[in-house]
Design a protein around this motif. Structure first.
Motif, PDB file in Angstrom:
ATOM      1  N   ALA A 129       0.839  -1.199   0.000  1.00  0.00           N
ATOM      2  CA  ALA A 129       0.000   0.000   0.000  1.00  0.00           C
ATOM      3  C   ALA A 129       0.872   1.245   0.000  1.00  0.00           C
ATOM      4  CB  ALA A 129      -0.910   0.003   1.223  1.00  0.00           C
ATOM      5  N   PRO A 130       0.499   2.267  -0.781  1.00  0.00           N
ATOM      6  CA  PRO A 130       1.317   3.478  -0.843  1.00  0.00           C
ATOM      7  C   PRO A 130       1.270   4.268   0.457  1.00  0.00           C
ATOM      8  CG  PRO A 130      -0.739   3.776  -2.029  1.00  0.00           C
ATOM      9  CD  PRO A 130      -0.674   2.332  -1.646  1.00  0.00           C
ATOM     10  N   LYS A 131       2.349   4.975   0.724  1.00  0.00           N
ATOM     11  CA  LYS A 131       2.396   5.828   1.912  1.00  0.00           C
ATOM     12  C   LYS A 131       1.504   7.051   1.747  1.00  0.00           C
ATOM     13  CE  LYS A 131       7.147   4.625   3.193  1.00  0.00           C
ATOM     14  NZ  LYS A 131       8.536   5.147   3.357  1.00  0.00           N
ATOM     15  N   GLY A 132       1.269   7.423   0.500  1.00  0.00           N
ATOM     16  CA  GLY A 132       0.459   8.593   0.215  1.00  0.00           C
ATOM     17  C   GLY A 132       0.511   8.905  -1.265  1.00  0.00           C
ATOM     18  N   GLU A 133      -0.207   9.938  -1.648  1.00  0.00           N
ATOM     19  CA  GLU A 133      -0.295  10.312  -3.052  1.00  0.00           C
ATOM     20  C   GLU A 133       0.266  11.714  -3.241  1.00  0.00           C
ATOM     21  OE1 GLU A 133      -3.665   9.880  -6.589  1.00  0.00           O
ATOM     22  OE2 GLU A 133      -4.176   9.564  -4.473  1.00  0.00           O
ATOM     23  N   VAL A 134       1.116  11.869  -4.238  1.00  0.00           N
ATOM     24  CA  VAL A 134       1.738  13.161  -4.524  1.00  0.00           C
ATOM     25  C   VAL A 134       1.231  13.672  -5.872  1.00  0.00           C
ATOM     26  CG1 VAL A 134       3.915  14.376  -4.980  1.00  0.00           C
ATOM     27  CG2 VAL A 134       3.793  12.635  -3.177  1.00  0.00           C
ATOM     28  N   LEU A 135       0.792  14.919  -5.887  1.00  0.00           N
ATOM     29  CA  LEU A 135       0.307  15.553  -7.106  1.00  0.00           C
ATOM     30  C   LEU A 135       1.488  16.180  -7.843  1.00  0.00           C
ATOM     31  CD1 LEU A 135      -2.338  16.270  -8.634  1.00  0.00           C
ATOM     32  CD2 LEU A 135      -2.303  18.453  -7.395  1.00  0.00           C
ATOM     33  N   VAL A 136       1.657  15.835  -9.118  1.00  0.00           N
ATOM     34  CA  VAL A 136       2.737  16.382  -9.949  1.00  0.00           C
ATOM     35  C   VAL A 136       2.113  17.311 -10.987  1.00  0.00           C
ATOM     36  CG1 VAL A 136       4.701  15.867 -11.424  1.00  0.00           C
ATOM     37  CG2 VAL A 136       4.057  14.257  -9.613  1.00  0.00           C
ATOM     38  N   VAL A 137       2.444  18.601 -10.914  1.00  0.00           N
ATOM     39  CA  VAL A 137       1.851  19.599 -11.796  1.00  0.00           C
ATOM     40  C   VAL A 137       2.835  19.950 -12.905  1.00  0.00           C
ATOM     41  CG1 VAL A 137       0.819  21.891 -11.952  1.00  0.00           C
ATOM     42  CG2 VAL A 137       0.511  20.524  -9.876  1.00  0.00           C
ATOM     43  N   LEU A 138       2.392  19.756 -14.159  1.00  0.00           N
ATOM     44  CA  LEU A 138       3.221  20.018 -15.333  1.00  0.00           C
ATOM     45  C   LEU A 138       2.468  20.908 -16.318  1.00  0.00           C
ATOM     46  CD1 LEU A 138       4.399  16.364 -15.710  1.00  0.00           C
ATOM     47  CD2 LEU A 138       5.973  18.258 -15.379  1.00  0.00           C
ATOM     48  N   SER A 139       3.216  21.559 -17.185  1.00  0.00           N
ATOM     49  CA  SER A 139       2.633  22.445 -18.185  1.00  0.00           C
ATOM     50  C   SER A 139       1.968  21.652 -19.310  1.00  0.00           C
ATOM     51  CB  SER A 139       3.720  23.343 -18.777  1.00  0.00           C
ATOM     52  OG  SER A 139       3.246  24.053 -19.892  1.00  0.00           O
ATOM     53  N   SER A 140       0.930  22.252 -19.883  1.00  0.00           N
ATOM     54  CA  SER A 140       0.297  21.697 -21.081  1.00  0.00           C
ATOM     55  C   SER A 140       0.982  22.151 -22.361  1.00  0.00           C
ATOM     56  CB  SER A 140      -1.183  22.135 -21.156  1.00  0.00           C
ATOM     57  OG  SER A 140      -1.986  21.419 -20.259  1.00  0.00           O
ATOM     58  N   GLY A 195       7.711   4.712  -1.803  1.00  0.00           N
ATOM     59  CA  GLY A 195       6.388   4.199  -1.478  1.00  0.00           C
ATOM     60  C   GLY A 195       5.229   5.126  -1.755  1.00  0.00           C
ATOM     61  N   TYR A 196       5.455   6.171  -2.538  1.00  0.00           N
ATOM     62  CA  TYR A 196       4.380   7.130  -2.831  1.00  0.00           C
ATOM     63  C   TYR A 196       3.826   6.914  -4.236  1.00  0.00           C
ATOM     64  CZ  TYR A 196       5.921   9.376   1.415  1.00  0.00           C
ATOM     65  OH  TYR A 196       6.241   9.619   2.735  1.00  0.00           O
ATOM     66  N   ARG A 197       2.529   7.109  -4.359  1.00  0.00           N
ATOM     67  CA  ARG A 197       1.868   7.058  -5.663  1.00  0.00           C
ATOM     68  C   ARG A 197       1.844   8.472  -6.235  1.00  0.00           C
ATOM     69  NH1 ARG A 197      -3.252   5.366  -4.325  1.00  0.00           N
ATOM     70  NH2 ARG A 197      -2.719   3.166  -4.660  1.00  0.00           N
ATOM     71  N   LEU A 198       2.034   8.603  -7.559  1.00  0.00           N
ATOM     72  CA  LEU A 198       2.062   9.911  -8.205  1.00  0.00           C
ATOM     73  C   LEU A 198       0.853  10.082  -9.115  1.00  0.00           C
ATOM     74  CD1 LEU A 198       5.831  10.224  -9.202  1.00  0.00           C
ATOM     75  CD2 LEU A 198       4.725  10.726  -7.032  1.00  0.00           C
ATOM     76  N   THR A 199       0.274  11.276  -9.061  1.00  0.00           N
ATOM     77  CA  THR A 199      -0.804  11.646  -9.975  1.00  0.00           C
ATOM     78  C   THR A 199      -0.333  12.843 -10.786  1.00  0.00           C
ATOM     79  OG1 THR A 199      -2.568  10.852  -8.529  1.00  0.00           O
ATOM     80  CG2 THR A 199      -3.163  12.527 -10.151  1.00  0.00           C
ATOM     81  N   VAL A 200      -0.294  12.696 -12.101  1.00  0.00           N
ATOM     82  CA  VAL A 200       0.188  13.746 -12.996  1.00  0.00           C
ATOM     83  C   VAL A 200      -0.987  14.580 -13.493  1.00  0.00           C
ATOM     84  CG1 VAL A 200       1.363  14.222 -15.175  1.00  0.00           C
ATOM     85  CG2 VAL A 200       2.209  12.413 -13.660  1.00  0.00           C
ATOM     86  N   VAL A 201      -0.824  15.903 -13.449  1.00  0.00           N
ATOM     87  CA  VAL A 201      -1.877  16.808 -13.882  1.00  0.00           C
ATOM     88  C   VAL A 201      -1.283  17.914 -14.743  1.00  0.00           C
ATOM     89  CG1 VAL A 201      -1.686  18.163 -11.758  1.00  0.00           C
ATOM     90  CG2 VAL A 201      -3.772  18.313 -13.106  1.00  0.00           C
ATOM     91  N   THR A 202      -2.005  18.292 -15.792  1.00  0.00           N
ATOM     92  CA  THR A 202      -1.666  19.463 -16.603  1.00  0.00           C
ATOM     93  C   THR A 202      -2.919  20.323 -16.696  1.00  0.00           C
ATOM     94  OG1 THR A 202      -2.278  18.399 -18.702  1.00  0.00           O
ATOM     95  CG2 THR A 202       0.010  18.164 -17.982  1.00  0.00           C
TER      96      THR A 202
END
Length: 279
Positions: free
Chosen positions: A23-34, A66-73
């Motif tokens: 199980a992941p320790k937590g979720e990290v939001l990754v903000v990138l340009s479009s 141990g972190y899950r990443l969520t990518v957003v643009t």
């Protein structure tokens, strides 16, 4: 029968233990340009995007920790790498490591894995333990002037959750003020002062230094950037701290973690993971 029951209990316990470990320790939001075209002076543009190592090295370290990443643009489209960053010099000269990190990034940025800013905000920001903003010049295009990015940053600021940005990524912090669009426009016209109600005013921070930016600008065959990020951050109200050009340098102040240049990737990753571990 009892022996069989004990075996079953042991098997269930082992399965639960395995699931817990996975199980992941937590979720990290990754903000990138479009975007991929950096506006220059006189209406010209220059190809841009994220720097491969500035995204991939911290992302890899976070996943290994141990972190899950969520990518957003902003638009939910797949972000693109600045081709100048696909270079072993940013991976300590190790071409195989560069290839491995490129694979990590490719998996994270598959079209069905990238979300839009409105989608992520609507889904709720409480689920994320931290926000991470990689560099490359692209954040100067559509992140620093984006009110929705400002909304995201205000959430993490209010919650005291780690907010990390590297190289040109910290320019994104300018989104968390009263009028990010107007301010960014004024920067290009060299006609601005301190940012109004900027949540990071007075924070110690760093960003790609003027001396480093001058080297990049010299490669543009006479074209000029609309503004230098380090000057913009200082003018806005940041307490800027710099090391010598091209040396790894990370500044931590409260929830904010900033790295100066591409060679700060590993140090920034370590600082972010340490900050997450404290929560």
């Amino acid at each position: 029968m009892k022996a069989l029951f004990k075996v079953l209990l042991s098997t269930v316990a082992l399965s639960l233990s395995t699931l817990a470990a996975a199980a992941p320790k937590g979720e990290v939001l990754v903000v990138l340009s479009s975007e991929t075209a950096l506006p220059l002076r006189d209406g010209k543009t220059f190809p841009s995007g994220y720097y491969l190592n500035e995204f991939g090295v911290p992302a890899d370290a976070l996943q290994r920790a141990g972190y899950r990443l969520t990518v957003v643009t902003p638009r939910g489209n797949r972000p693109q790498a600045d081709q100048r960053s696909v270079d072993p010099q940013y991976f300590r000269g190790d071409a195989q490591e560069m290839k491995r990190i490129a694979g990590v990034v490719d998996q994270l940025t598959q079209p069905n894995q990238v979300h839009s800013l409105p989608e992520v905000i609507k889904g709720g920001l409480d689920r994320y333990a931290a926000v991470f903003i990689p560099g490359g010049h692209a954040p100067m295009i559509d992140l620093a002037n984006n009110p929705l990015v400002g909304q995201v940053l205000r959430h993490f600021h209010a919650q005291g959750k780690p907010t990390a940005a590297i190289c040109h990524g910290p320019i994104t912090l300018l989104a968390a003020q009263d009028d990010p669009q107007g301010y960014e426009q004024a920067l290009g016209e060299a006609n601005t002062g301190p940012a109004r109600n900027w949540i990071y005013s007075g924070y110690r921070m760093t960003i790609f230094a003027d001396a480093e930016e001058a080297v990049f600008e010299a490669s543009l065959n006479g074209d000029k950037l609309r503004y230098y990020p380090a000057r913009a951050m200082a003018t806005a109200g940041g307490d800027m701290r710099f090391a010598k050009a091209w040396e790894p340098h990370v500044v931590v102040d409260r929830e904010l973690i900033t790295g100066q240049n591409p060679f700060s990737d590993q140090a920034l990753a370590q600082a972010l993971i340490a900050a997450l571990a404290k929560r």
